[in-house]
Design an enzyme around this catalytic site. Sequence first.
Site, mmCIF file in Angstrom:
data_model
loop_
_atom_site.group_PDB
_atom_site.id
_atom_site.type_symbol
_atom_site.label_atom_id
_atom_site.label_comp_id
_atom_site.label_asym_id
_atom_site.label_seq_id
_atom_site.Cartn_x
_atom_site.Cartn_y
_atom_site.Cartn_z
ATOM 1 N N HIS A 1 0.831 -1.196 0.000
ATOM 2 C CA HIS A 1 0.000 0.000 0.000
ATOM 3 C C HIS A 1 0.872 1.255 0.000
ATOM 4 C CE1 HIS A 1 -3.143 -2.842 1.166
ATOM 5 N NE2 HIS A 1 -4.016 -1.923 0.799
ATOM 6 N N LYS B 1 -0.270 4.597 4.756
ATOM 7 C CA LYS B 1 -1.138 3.633 5.453
ATOM 8 C C LYS B 1 -0.537 3.297 6.810
ATOM 9 C CE LYS B 1 -3.695 -0.679 4.772
ATOM 10 N NZ LYS B 1 -4.984 -0.038 5.142
#
Length: 242
Positions: A131, A135
């Site tokens: 990600h 995140k």
Amino acid sequence: MSAIGIYGSAGRMGRVIAEIAEEEGATIAGGVDAGDDAAALAHGADVLVDFSAPSALEAHLDAAVAAGTPIVVGTTGLSAAHHEAIDRAARHVAVLQTGNTSLGVTLLRRLVREAAARLGAEWDIEIVEMHHRHKVDAPSGTALLLGEAAAEGRETTLAETRVDSRAGLSGARTDGTIGFASLRGGSVVGDHQVIFAGPGERIELGHRGEDRSIFARGAVKAALWLVGKPAGRYGMNEVLGL
């Protein structure tokens, strides 16, 4: 068309959900962020969508129950206590909770469960996710969702089989475990790969999220589907009829 209320409306997902909902012809009942009145929004909406933060979830569930309004919970990084709160709320209103609202990921979850059920115990399972650099939770909610699917396929639980990291002299791989590896960097929306490694061969099932709108489209579809459903806990698989 139903009116959707958004918890976490100022966040990345909240803004995209509002755009997609309007494209689909749904009405936006309003949005709430930290410090705003969660109860008022619950009373003014036909269904709620929560993409805020784990720390706000219980208050949003309480507001949904008090108003008798169904709620879609897409917030990730949830603890066992959060899931207990979701179970309590689901006794009174319809609650759809998922670690990923993508329709593609929903289908992938089904494929992972099927593969895990049909392949023998000699096939090791590893889940790799990547990600964007901002995140904050790892493994991702989607990775855990896929891990749970693999565990279900093998008629066990993720709590019994989960291995989050390996470093140093960690020893040989324990049979039956489900491993996770988390990568963070750049602006990656979300990549997930489930690897089934058997003797002399490998099966890789994966999904790449190229645009955040895929999650918003799934969330809006789930919200509109949830309107009118009886109290209970639901998942994205039911939205797709899987």
